[in-house]
Motif scaffolding. Structure first.
Motif, PDB file in Angstrom:
ATOM      1  N   ALA A 177       0.822  -1.214   0.000  1.00  0.00           N
ATOM      2  CA  ALA A 177       0.000   0.000   0.000  1.00  0.00           C
ATOM      3  C   ALA A 177       0.855   1.263   0.000  1.00  0.00           C
ATOM      4  CB  ALA A 177      -0.938   0.009   1.202  1.00  0.00           C
ATOM      5  N   VAL A 178       2.060   1.175   0.589  1.00  0.00           N
ATOM      6  CA  VAL A 178       2.940   2.344   0.658  1.00  0.00           C
ATOM      7  C   VAL A 178       4.345   1.941   0.225  1.00  0.00           C
ATOM      8  CG1 VAL A 178       1.605   3.501   2.462  1.00  0.00           C
ATOM      9  CG2 VAL A 178       3.455   1.932   3.098  1.00  0.00           C
ATOM     10  N   GLN A 179       5.138   2.949  -0.046  1.00  0.00           N
ATOM     11  CA  GLN A 179       6.490   2.738  -0.547  1.00  0.00           C
ATOM     12  C   GLN A 179       7.390   3.874  -0.091  1.00  0.00           C
ATOM     13  OE1 GLN A 179       7.070   3.628  -4.764  1.00  0.00           O
ATOM     14  NE2 GLN A 179       5.091   4.687  -4.842  1.00  0.00           N
ATOM     15  N   THR A 180       8.694   3.684  -0.299  1.00  0.00           N
ATOM     16  CA  THR A 180       9.669   4.759  -0.077  1.00  0.00           C
ATOM     17  C   THR A 180       9.859   5.518  -1.384  1.00  0.00           C
ATOM     18  OG1 THR A 180      10.813   3.492   1.634  1.00  0.00           O
ATOM     19  CG2 THR A 180      12.029   5.302   0.615  1.00  0.00           C
ATOM     20  N   ALA A 181       9.783   6.829  -1.309  1.00  0.00           N
ATOM     21  CA  ALA A 181       9.940   7.671  -2.499  1.00  0.00           C
ATOM     22  C   ALA A 181      10.622   8.977  -2.114  1.00  0.00           C
ATOM     23  CB  ALA A 181       8.573   7.963  -3.127  1.00  0.00           C
ATOM     24  N   ALA A 182      11.362   9.537  -3.058  1.00  0.00           N
ATOM     25  CA  ALA A 182      12.025  10.831  -2.851  1.00  0.00           C
ATOM     26  C   ALA A 182      11.176  11.905  -3.510  1.00  0.00           C
ATOM     27  CB  ALA A 182      13.426  10.802  -3.451  1.00  0.00           C
ATOM     28  N   VAL A 183      10.613  12.775  -2.703  1.00  0.00           N
ATOM     29  CA  VAL A 183       9.619  13.742  -3.162  1.00  0.00           C
ATOM     30  C   VAL A 183      10.168  15.160  -3.047  1.00  0.00           C
ATOM     31  CG1 VAL A 183       7.261  14.599  -2.830  1.00  0.00           C
ATOM     32  CG2 VAL A 183       7.784  12.190  -2.380  1.00  0.00           C
ATOM     33  N   VAL A 184       9.940  15.966  -4.088  1.00  0.00           N
ATOM     34  CA  VAL A 184      10.197  17.401  -4.029  1.00  0.00           C
ATOM     35  C   VAL A 184       8.850  18.065  -3.722  1.00  0.00           C
ATOM     36  CG1 VAL A 184      10.984  19.445  -5.284  1.00  0.00           C
ATOM     37  CG2 VAL A 184      12.072  17.232  -5.700  1.00  0.00           C
ATOM     38  N   PRO A 185       8.653  18.588  -2.491  1.00  0.00           N
ATOM     39  CA  PRO A 185       7.335  19.101  -2.112  1.00  0.00           C
ATOM     40  C   PRO A 185       6.989  20.444  -2.725  1.00  0.00           C
ATOM     41  CG  PRO A 185       8.888  19.378  -0.309  1.00  0.00           C
ATOM     42  CD  PRO A 185       9.601  18.604  -1.379  1.00  0.00           C
ATOM     43  N   LYS A 222      10.505   9.859   1.789  1.00  0.00           N
ATOM     44  CA  LYS A 222       9.376   9.474   2.622  1.00  0.00           C
ATOM     45  C   LYS A 222       9.113   7.981   2.493  1.00  0.00           C
ATOM     46  CE  LYS A 222       7.146  14.009   2.253  1.00  0.00           C
ATOM     47  NZ  LYS A 222       5.874  14.724   1.951  1.00  0.00           N
ATOM     48  N   ALA A 223       8.822   7.343   3.626  1.00  0.00           N
ATOM     49  CA  ALA A 223       8.599   5.898   3.629  1.00  0.00           C
ATOM     50  C   ALA A 223       7.122   5.532   3.559  1.00  0.00           C
ATOM     51  CB  ALA A 223       9.225   5.287   4.870  1.00  0.00           C
ATOM     52  N   ASP A 224       6.250   6.530   3.461  1.00  0.00           N
ATOM     53  CA  ASP A 224       4.821   6.245   3.506  1.00  0.00           C
ATOM     54  C   ASP A 224       4.080   6.799   2.292  1.00  0.00           C
ATOM     55  OD1 ASP A 224       5.131   8.908   4.053  1.00  0.00           O
ATOM     56  OD2 ASP A 224       3.826   8.944   5.828  1.00  0.00           O
ATOM     57  N   HIS A 225       4.762   6.849   1.158  1.00  0.00           N
ATOM     58  CA  HIS A 225       4.122   7.361  -0.056  1.00  0.00           C
ATOM     59  C   HIS A 225       3.217   6.268  -0.631  1.00  0.00           C
ATOM     60  CE1 HIS A 225       3.888  10.436  -3.178  1.00  0.00           C
ATOM     61  NE2 HIS A 225       3.793   9.440  -4.047  1.00  0.00           N
ATOM     62  N   PRO A 226       1.992   6.600  -1.037  1.00  0.00           N
ATOM     63  CA  PRO A 226       1.066   5.559  -1.512  1.00  0.00           C
ATOM     64  C   PRO A 226       1.509   4.935  -2.834  1.00  0.00           C
ATOM     65  CG  PRO A 226       0.122   7.753  -1.813  1.00  0.00           C
ATOM     66  CD  PRO A 226       1.360   7.935  -0.984  1.00  0.00           C
ATOM     67  N   VAL A 227       1.177   3.658  -2.982  1.00  0.00           N
ATOM     68  CA  VAL A 227       1.404   2.923  -4.230  1.00  0.00           C
ATOM     69  C   VAL A 227       0.062   2.749  -4.933  1.00  0.00           C
ATOM     70  CG1 VAL A 227       2.226   0.780  -5.278  1.00  0.00           C
ATOM     71  CG2 VAL A 227       3.346   1.674  -3.227  1.00  0.00           C
ATOM     72  N   PRO A 228      -0.031   3.106  -6.219  1.00  0.00           N
ATOM     73  CA  PRO A 228      -1.300   2.897  -6.930  1.00  0.00           C
ATOM     74  C   PRO A 228      -1.679   1.417  -6.964  1.00  0.00           C
ATOM     75  CG  PRO A 228       0.157   4.343  -8.173  1.00  0.00           C
ATOM     76  CD  PRO A 228       0.974   3.777  -7.054  1.00  0.00           C
ATOM     77  N   THR A 229      -2.965   1.153  -6.879  1.00  0.00           N
ATOM     78  CA  THR A 229      -3.451  -0.226  -6.963  1.00  0.00           C
ATOM     79  C   THR A 229      -3.706  -0.596  -8.419  1.00  0.00           C
ATOM     80  OG1 THR A 229      -5.775   0.422  -6.796  1.00  0.00           O
ATOM     81  CG2 THR A 229      -4.579   0.051  -4.727  1.00  0.00           C
ATOM     82  N   SER A 244      11.541   6.177  -6.714  1.00  0.00           N
ATOM     83  CA  SER A 244      10.563   5.512  -5.863  1.00  0.00           C
ATOM     84  C   SER A 244      10.660   4.012  -6.084  1.00  0.00           C
ATOM     85  CB  SER A 244       9.147   6.006  -6.182  1.00  0.00           C
ATOM     86  OG  SER A 244       8.850   5.812  -7.552  1.00  0.00           O
ATOM     87  N   GLU A 245       9.974   3.259  -5.249  1.00  0.00           N
ATOM     88  CA  GLU A 245      10.010   1.809  -5.383  1.00  0.00           C
ATOM     89  C   GLU A 245       9.056   1.304  -6.461  1.00  0.00           C
ATOM     90  OE1 GLU A 245      11.015  -0.252  -1.301  1.00  0.00           O
ATOM     91  OE2 GLU A 245       9.456   1.275  -0.959  1.00  0.00           O
ATOM     92  N   TYR A 246       7.982   2.042  -6.712  1.00  0.00           N
ATOM     93  CA  TYR A 246       7.002   1.688  -7.741  1.00  0.00           C
ATOM     94  C   TYR A 246       6.690   2.921  -8.581  1.00  0.00           C
ATOM     95  CZ  TYR A 246       6.158  -2.709  -5.263  1.00  0.00           C
ATOM     96  OH  TYR A 246       6.311  -3.933  -4.682  1.00  0.00           O
ATOM     97  N   VAL A 247       6.572   2.724  -9.886  1.00  0.00           N
ATOM     98  CA  VAL A 247       6.317   3.826 -10.814  1.00  0.00           C
ATOM     99  C   VAL A 247       5.192   3.441 -11.766  1.00  0.00           C
ATOM    100  CG1 VAL A 247       7.299   5.350 -12.573  1.00  0.00           C
ATOM    101  CG2 VAL A 247       8.760   4.451 -10.767  1.00  0.00           C
ATOM    102  N   VAL A 248       4.280   4.380 -11.995  1.00  0.00           N
ATOM    103  CA  VAL A 248       3.285   4.191 -13.053  1.00  0.00           C
ATOM    104  C   VAL A 248       3.904   4.637 -14.371  1.00  0.00           C
ATOM    105  CG1 VAL A 248       1.047   4.906 -13.967  1.00  0.00           C
ATOM    106  CG2 VAL A 248       1.322   4.506 -11.511  1.00  0.00           C
TER     107      VAL A 248
END
Length: 339
Positions: free
Chosen positions: A9-17, A26-33, A137-141
């Motif tokens: 449900a979540v992943q680690t991702a590097a985000v530019v806010p 961030k370790a709690d970025h959502p992963v698309p289903t 990120s760990e998962y990419v669309v």
């Protein structure tokens, strides 16, 4: 390979806010289903991603065009497809395939630019890590018609930067209007794009004049096959030296990957009659100040070369996978992006 995967449900991702801000891992970025994927979209579990200077421009917001914010950057990654959107018809890839994600994430494939092979110039183009979230990120669309299949046995880490630096210089050389035996000048030859350009140029049968500075870069480009080395900090007259090496006529082409204006201005002087300047580097606000007289008088062609299309990517990857090009890289953790 499995037909389905357990997707967290979540992943680690590097985000530019925010534009101009710093990257936050961030370790709690959502992963698309699976259900959230649109037709022709795929979810890729990343093995690795490269880092490009363009990622810094995207984060700083210092280009004439702005990136989406908040943003997950990155546009040169390799991973495994773990899901494909429902109602995708005739997908060229399937779940379990190892694929690459490049700067051009998607295009309409039907406009004039796409039909003529300039998919990267499509008005509807989606750009990884710029207009859509990218590979930090760990998962990419991504998109089934634009991911690049990675040949079996080719290391993912080696493949990643071929999808950006590699395909960028490969396309520039491919369209540089040169023939085997011609001279090409490569400013910044010891850098990320440059060291790949040296190898692709040699693969194409070109003679290479490598420009950079420092003993380590000289050693690298000479090992990669450069025919002549110029240290721009030591040379008294770069133009004269290039003309001397090329028998007085000058180089047939120059592929300028530097993000500054100086490399472009000088090229007009050292190119021979009928030579071609390939403009590749993307300085944010610099202009091209070339002598109009000598550009016309010498019949110089100035061509912009902006990344590559799907076919360019496949060709660049194929050459590297067969050993024609070797990417030199370091492996770091995702958390190091904050530095």
């Amino acid at each position: 390979m499995p037909s389905s995967y357990d997707i967290p449900a979540v992943q680690t991702a590097a985000v530019v806010p925010e534009s101009g801000g710093t990257i936050q891992v961030k370790a709690d970025h959502p992963v698309p289903t699976q259900e959230q994927l649109a037709p022709n979209e795929c979810l890729v579990k990343m093995h690795c991603t490269g880092v490009c200077h363009t990622d810094l421009h995207a984060a700083l917001g210092d280009w004439p065009v702005a990136a989406k914010i908040p943003l997950i950057g990155g546009h040169e990654g390799v991973g495994e497809i773990v899901a494909i959107g429902a109602h995708t018809i005739d997908s060229p890839v399937k779940v379990g395939d190892r694929v690459g994600i490049k700067w051009l994430a998607d295009s309409c494939l039907n406009c004039e630019a796409c039909r003529k092979g300039r998919e990267q110039n499509c008005d509807q183009a989606k750009l990884s890590g710029f207009t859509v979230d990218g590979t930090f990120s760990e998962y990419v669309v991504s998109y089934v018609r634009h991911v690049t299949p990675i040949p079996e046995g080719f290391d993912s880490n080696a493949a990643a930067s071929i999808l950006c630096a590699g395909v960028t210089v490969y396309r520039a050389l491919k369209y540089s209007q040169t023939s085997p035996g011609d001279w090409v000048v490569l400013p910044g030859a010891g850098g990320g794009l440059g060291h790949l350009a040296v190898q692709y140029a040699k693969y194409m049968g070109l003679r290479v004049i490598a420009i950079d500075t420092g003993a380590s870069k000289k050693k690298l480009v000479e090992e990669l096959g450069a025919d002549h080395w110029i240290d721009f900090k030591e040379s008294k007259d770069i133009v004269a030296e290039i003309k001397s090496v090329t028998g007085g006529a000058g180089a047939h082409s120059a592929v300028v990957t530097a993000a500054s204006a100086s490399g472009y201005q000088q090229a007009i002087e050292y190119l021979r009659t009928g030579g071609t300047l390939m403009a590749v580097g993307l300085p944010g606000d610099a202009t091209l100040n070339a002598s109009i007289f000598f550009t016309v008088f010498k019949s110089i062609s100035i061509l912009g070369s902006y990344v590559g299309n799907r076919q360019d990517a496949r060709e660049a990857i194929d050459i590297a996978a067969r050993g024609g090009v070797k990417c030199h890289f370091q492996v770091r953790g995702l958390g190091d992006l904050e530095e």
